[in-house]
Design a protein around this motif. Structure first.
Motif, PDB file in Angstrom:
ATOM      1  N   ILE A  86       0.832  -1.198   0.000  1.00  0.00           N
ATOM      2  CA  ILE A  86       0.000   0.000   0.000  1.00  0.00           C
ATOM      3  C   ILE A  86       0.870   1.251   0.000  1.00  0.00           C
ATOM      4  O   ILE A  86       2.046   1.209   0.385  1.00  0.00           O
ATOM      5  CB  ILE A  86      -0.953   0.041   1.218  1.00  0.00           C
ATOM      6  N   LYS A  87       0.260   2.362  -0.427  1.00  0.00           N
ATOM      7  CA  LYS A  87       0.950   3.647  -0.440  1.00  0.00           C
ATOM      8  C   LYS A  87       0.083   4.677   0.272  1.00  0.00           C
ATOM      9  O   LYS A  87      -1.120   4.777   0.006  1.00  0.00           O
ATOM     10  CB  LYS A  87       1.215   4.097  -1.880  1.00  0.00           C
ATOM     11  N   VAL A  88       0.685   5.426   1.188  1.00  0.00           N
ATOM     12  CA  VAL A  88      -0.043   6.433   1.953  1.00  0.00           C
ATOM     13  C   VAL A  88      -0.385   7.607   1.042  1.00  0.00           C
ATOM     14  O   VAL A  88       0.486   8.183   0.381  1.00  0.00           O
ATOM     15  CB  VAL A  88       0.791   6.920   3.158  1.00  0.00           C
ATOM     16  N   THR A  89      -1.674   7.963   1.021  1.00  0.00           N
ATOM     17  CA  THR A  89      -2.130   9.055   0.150  1.00  0.00           C
ATOM     18  C   THR A  89      -2.390  10.346   0.909  1.00  0.00           C
ATOM     19  O   THR A  89      -2.271  11.435   0.348  1.00  0.00           O
ATOM     20  CB  THR A  89      -3.417   8.642  -0.582  1.00  0.00           C
ATOM     21  N   SER A  90      -2.765  10.239   2.181  1.00  0.00           N
ATOM     22  CA  SER A  90      -3.007  11.447   2.974  1.00  0.00           C
ATOM     23  C   SER A  90      -2.998  11.108   4.455  1.00  0.00           C
ATOM     24  O   SER A  90      -3.211   9.953   4.849  1.00  0.00           O
ATOM     25  CB  SER A  90      -4.344  12.100   2.597  1.00  0.00           C
TER      26      SER A  90
END
Length: 245
Positions: free
Chosen positions: A214-218
């Motif tokens: 996963i990638k942190v978006t906010s």
């Protein structure tokens, strides 16, 4: 004092003793009410904490000595005051129950002069205690215990958790309070069977299988959580563990 230092540092979530006692009572983790290495592992899972700090004050007080004589018919006295604080401390990994560090922290403060107050252990308020020799020795002991905790946290592998999956949005903890930043990429692991040491009965961890990335978006206001998106894998769900790749 130690709780105050940890909370003010801003990097730690400290669990109050009342909350620990409540969990122990609900889970029947010991009739004595004392947290042991064995119960610490179970409590850690229930509360989501990584380290348990055990402390016992083994020495706390002061001593005063006085020497004197006469010089040309004048009485002269010199007093020496010493405050000592000693604490046995253990730091336990709540995932496995392993004792990561154990030490006896002992601090002394001394002073000497021609005159001293006899009210050495009576403190009208917190400030008077902090400014006393006993208070200074206590503060030094607390600072050393805090350094021990910091040292163990530096080598403890970082991990977080998925707290909610809502469509394409994945909510994770911690957020900025745990050092998470927008753009960070984490591997996601699904927990399998718990591994139990047959000799001690303590948990050795759990089987883990990587299920995605996963990638942190906010970041979410307050710093306790963040939003992320799935960039690879399938089957990511609430309760999965996230780790730095």
């Amino acid at each position: 004092m130690l709780v105050t230092v940890l909370v003010k540092n801003g990097k730690y979530r400290v669990i109050e003793r009342q909350e620990i006692s409540k969990i122990m009572e609900e889970q029947n983790l010991g009739q004595s009410g004392r947290v042991t290495e064995q119960s610490a592992a179970k409590i850690g899972k229930l509360l989501g904490v990584e380290l348990a700090v055990f402390g016992a004050v083994t020495e706390f007080g002061y001593s005063k000595s006085k020497t004197g004589g006469r010089i040309k018919g004048v009485a002269v006295g010199v007093s020496k005051q010493k405050a000592t604080v000693a604490v046995d401390v253990r730091i336990v990994n709540t995932t496995t129950g392993e004792i990561l560090a154990a030490d006896n922290v002992r601090k002394e403060e001394t002073t000497s002069g021609l005159s001293f107050s006899s009210r050495l252990t009576r403190f009208n308020d917190r400030k008077s205690f902090d400014n006393s020799l006993v208070g200074k020795a206590t503060r030094n002991a607390v600072n050393e215990i805090f350094s021990l905790v910091e040292k163990q946290m530096e080598v403890l592998p970082w991990s977080g958790k998925i707290i909610l999956v809502k469509g394409s949005v994945i909510y994770i903890k911690p957020g900025s309070e745990g050092g998470v930043k927008t753009g960070d990429v984490f591997a996601v692991y699904s927990k399998g069977e718990e591994l139990i040491d047959p000799d001690t009965g303590l948990s050795l961890g759990v089987e883990e299988q990587k299920v995605g990335t996963i990638k942190v978006t906010s970041l979410i206001t307050g710093g306790k959580a963040a939003k992320a998106m799935l960039i690879s894998g399938t089957g990511v769900k609430k309760g999965d563990i996230i780790k730095v790749q």
